[in-house]
Write an enzyme that holds these catalytic residues in place. Structure first.
Site, short mmCIF file in Angstrom:
data_model
loop_
_atom_site.label_atom_id
_atom_site.label_comp_id
_atom_site.label_asym_id
_atom_site.label_seq_id
_atom_site.Cartn_x
_atom_site.Cartn_y
_atom_site.Cartn_z
N ILE A 78 -2.75 76.62 -6.85
CA ILE A 78 -1.51 76.09 -7.37
C ILE A 78 -1.83 75.11 -8.50
O ILE A 78 -2.63 74.19 -8.32
CB ILE A 78 -0.70 75.36 -6.28
CG1 ILE A 78 -0.56 76.23 -5.03
CG2 ILE A 78 0.67 74.95 -6.83
CD1 ILE A 78 0.10 77.56 -5.27
N ILE A 112 4.07 77.15 0.57
CA ILE A 112 2.86 77.87 0.19
C ILE A 112 1.69 77.53 1.11
O ILE A 112 0.82 78.37 1.35
CB ILE A 112 2.49 77.57 -1.29
CG1 ILE A 112 1.34 78.45 -1.76
CG2 ILE A 112 2.19 76.10 -1.49
CD1 ILE A 112 1.59 79.94 -1.64
N GLY A 310 8.89 79.82 -6.29
CA GLY A 310 7.66 79.54 -7.03
C GLY A 310 6.54 79.21 -6.07
O GLY A 310 6.49 79.72 -4.95
N GLU A 311 5.61 78.36 -6.52
CA GLU A 311 4.47 77.93 -5.69
C GLU A 311 3.48 79.05 -5.39
O GLU A 311 2.53 78.85 -4.63
CB GLU A 311 4.92 77.33 -4.36
CG GLU A 311 5.85 76.15 -4.46
CD GLU A 311 6.26 75.61 -3.09
OE1 GLU A 311 5.75 76.10 -2.06
OE2 GLU A 311 7.09 74.68 -3.05
N GLY A 312 3.71 80.26 -5.91
CA GLY A 312 2.88 81.39 -5.50
C GLY A 312 3.33 82.00 -4.20
O GLY A 312 2.62 82.83 -3.62
#
EC number: 2.4.2.21
Length: 343
Positions: A78, A112, A310-312
């Site tokens: 991240i 995440i 988001g955040e992966g």
């Protein structure tokens, strides 16, 4: 785990160096692809019965150079950055939230963290000069060349060469606006084509995002993809691009996350037509233009769950899809091994 020091040294110090490295791309192992394809044809199942899982396993085998691979060391990274474009009122949250979320990542409290743990992935976090936001790209280029090179280096150096799968994620208040501007620069269109509600802005906020993207496009010469990244992007967006480039050099397959990650990937796509061959799209996010961006990249998402965090997070969840594909490919018995007739 939070890592900001003791990074590996990136093999470039200028944008020209980075271009040269990315122009000389690694390729998948043809013999591993052939071996994986042959094995797939002998497994105890009807041909094509596992659908895209079969294609994913063969693709992964080619990049890892092993016709019967395993996933044992996935890495999630991240990157966090702050954006001067927030001065235009483009986000529902203040820039201070970026640093607060980095602390949350460090303490294991974010989505995440849970998804990385569930996938058995190592998770690293890199905060990039949060105290110094990029410039407001409606007034000046977001980054100097030196700042862009530094962010690319951070991304490249953050990748563990021993990893066998990579997910890059981001945190940065205002970064959907930067990603929208970058996508417009790379693939054409206006702010209205690419700007979405991001963290949940109202109609007035969306109008400000559209106006900001259009102002940035009008101000800067962004015909070159790296120049577009410098003028309109963010440090965390550049770091994701650097990490994906490093993964290519190490033949590490990459799962792309949502809109912002895909915009970063678009830079590599524009630098080289085969620049994203080592990547798959993890998911389709709820951000409106993500499908358009995936179409431009030629990627079909593995998942579509309405995520927009988001955040992966979507890509980390998709790790389990790829793990399942590899488990079936490498763990199933062949007809000969099982004593089953394939006639």
């Amino acid at each position: 785990m939070l890592r900001n020091e003791d990074l590996m040294t990136a093999p470039f110090t200028t944008l020209a160096d980075f271009r040269a490295i990315f122009a000389d791309l690694t390729a998948p192992d043809a013999s591993a692809i052939a071996g994986a394809t042959d094995r797939n044809g002998q497994l105890t199942k009807p041909q094509g019965a596992l659908g895209r899982l079969e294609d994913l396993a063969i693709w992964y085998a080619g990049w890892r150079g092993n016709p019967r691979p395993a996933i044992t060391a996935p890495q999630v990274i991240i990157f966090a950055g702050n954006h001067g474009i927030c001065a235009q009122g483009v986000s529902a949250f203040p820039p201070e939230v970026t640093a607060q979320m980095v602390a949350n990542f460090d303490h294991g409290g974010a989505a995440i963290n849970q998804l990385s743990k569930a996938a058995g992935a190592r998770m690293d976090v890199h905060a990039l000069s949060l105290e110094t936001p990029t410039a407001d790209f409606t007034q000046a280029p977001a980054m100097t060349e030196a700042e862009l090179v530094s962010a690319l280096q951070t991304g490249w150096s953050a990748v563990d060469p021993a990893a066998d799968l990579l997910v890059t994620g981001e945190m940065g208040i205002g970064n959907t606006t930067s990603a929208a501007a970058l996508a417009a620069a790379l693939f054409g269109g206006t702010g209205a084509d690419w700007a979405g509600r991001g963290t949940g802005v109202d109609d007035a906020g969306l109008a400000r995002k559209v106006a900001a993207v259009d102002a940035g496009l009008a101000l800067h010469d962004v015909a070159d993809p790296l120049e577009a990244l410098r003028c309109l992007g963010g440090r965390e967006i550049a770091a994701m691009a650097g990490a994906m480039a490093a993964a290519r050099a190490h033949r590490i397959p990459v799962i792309l996350d949502g809109f912002i990650c895909s915009a970063a990937a678009g830079v590599l796509h524009k630098l080289h037509p085969a620049g994203l061959d080592h990547t798959v799209a993890g998911h389709l996010s709820l951000e409106g233009a993500h499908q358009t961006l995936l179409d431009a990249l030629g990627k079909q998402p593995l998942l579509s769950l309405g995520l927009r965090l988001g955040e992966g997070s979507g890509a980390a969840l998709a790790i389990t899809i790829l793990q399942g594909a590899i488990a079936c490919h490498s763990g199933m018995a062949t007809f000969a091994e099982a004593g089953v007739s394939d006639a």
